[in-house]
Design a protein around this motif. Structure first.
Motif, short mmCIF file in Angstrom:
data_model
loop_
_atom_site.label_atom_id
_atom_site.label_comp_id
_atom_site.label_asym_id
_atom_site.label_seq_id
_atom_site.Cartn_x
_atom_site.Cartn_y
_atom_site.Cartn_z
N ARG A 183 -7.06 1.90 3.86
CA ARG A 183 -7.47 1.29 2.59
C ARG A 183 -6.31 1.12 1.62
O ARG A 183 -6.51 0.62 0.53
N ASN A 184 -5.16 1.50 2.00
CA ASN A 184 -4.00 1.43 1.11
C ASN A 184 -3.51 -0.01 1.00
O ASN A 184 -3.11 -0.61 2.00
N VAL A 185 -3.52 -0.56 -0.22
CA VAL A 185 -3.07 -1.93 -0.44
C VAL A 185 -1.56 -2.03 -0.20
O VAL A 185 -1.07 -3.05 0.26
N MET A 186 -0.86 -0.97 -0.48
CA MET A 186 0.59 -0.96 -0.35
C MET A 186 1.02 -0.31 0.97
O MET A 186 2.06 0.34 1.05
N THR A 194 4.41 1.77 1.97
CA THR A 194 4.29 3.19 2.30
C THR A 194 4.88 3.47 3.68
O THR A 194 5.54 4.48 3.89
N GLN A 195 4.66 2.55 4.63
CA GLN A 195 5.24 2.74 5.96
C GLN A 195 6.77 2.65 5.90
O GLN A 195 7.45 3.40 6.60
N ASP A 196 7.29 1.77 5.07
CA ASP A 196 8.74 1.70 4.92
C ASP A 196 9.29 2.99 4.32
O ASP A 196 10.32 3.52 4.78
#
Length: 169
Positions: free
Chosen positions: A132-135, A139-141
């Motif tokens: 559900r994370n829009v970013m 965040t993965q980066d």
């Protein structure tokens, strides 16, 4: 105990005051004027010295080559470029959302973390990464670069849950 009848004479006795020493007369008008000029010159000299030092520091900052500040700081301060976080200026291909400026800012910022802060940041970033994370791409980066910094420092990674691993893939 105080008794007025016995101690009255002690209380109202007159005290002889020693004569006040005469103040030496001030110098002539010329002496006073030159003293004021000297005080003013000292103040201006101090302000000039401060301005000169600040100007020299500013000029020194302008002499830093804009194309390679990391190498210059590294040579000037005796720090390695890795310690400053400037050892790998090329952005990895694995990054999903970061551009070069964001990569440089993150890389510079993460080198200031202590080992405990870095591991805590990894734990929080893994927890925030969900569907559900829009970013999620950002965040993965951040997670990728944090893990890379942990490997570079030679730290042991905290054990993550199976749910964290499946969400990342």
């Amino acid at each position: 105990m105080f008794d007025w009848d016995k101690h009255y004479d002690d209380v109202v006795a007159t005290v002889e005051v020693a004569p006040v020493a005469q103040q030496p007369e001030p110098g002539s008008r010329l002496t006073r004027w030159t003293g004021g000029v000297k005080a003013l010159a000292r103040r201006w000299a101090m302000a000039g010295a401060v301005a000169l030092c600040l100007g020299a520091a500013g000029f020194g900052a302008l002499m830093v080559p804009p194309e390679a500040p990391g190498r210059w700081y590294s040579a000037a301060m005796g720090w390695s470029a890795a310690r400053l976080g400037l050892d790998d200026p090329t952005m990895p291909a694995e990054l999903l959302a970061y551009d070069q400026a964001q990569y440089d800012n993150f890389r510079r910022g993460i080198t200031r973390f202590s080992d405990a802060e870095l591991l805590d940041f990894l734990r929080v970033t893994q927890r925030e990464l969900n569907g559900r994370n829009v970013m999620a791409a950002y965040t993965q980066d951040a997670l990728f670069l944090t893990e890379r910094e942990i490997e570079r420092r030679g730290l042991t990674r905290p054990v993550s849950s199976l749910g964290d691993r499946t969400r990342r893939s």
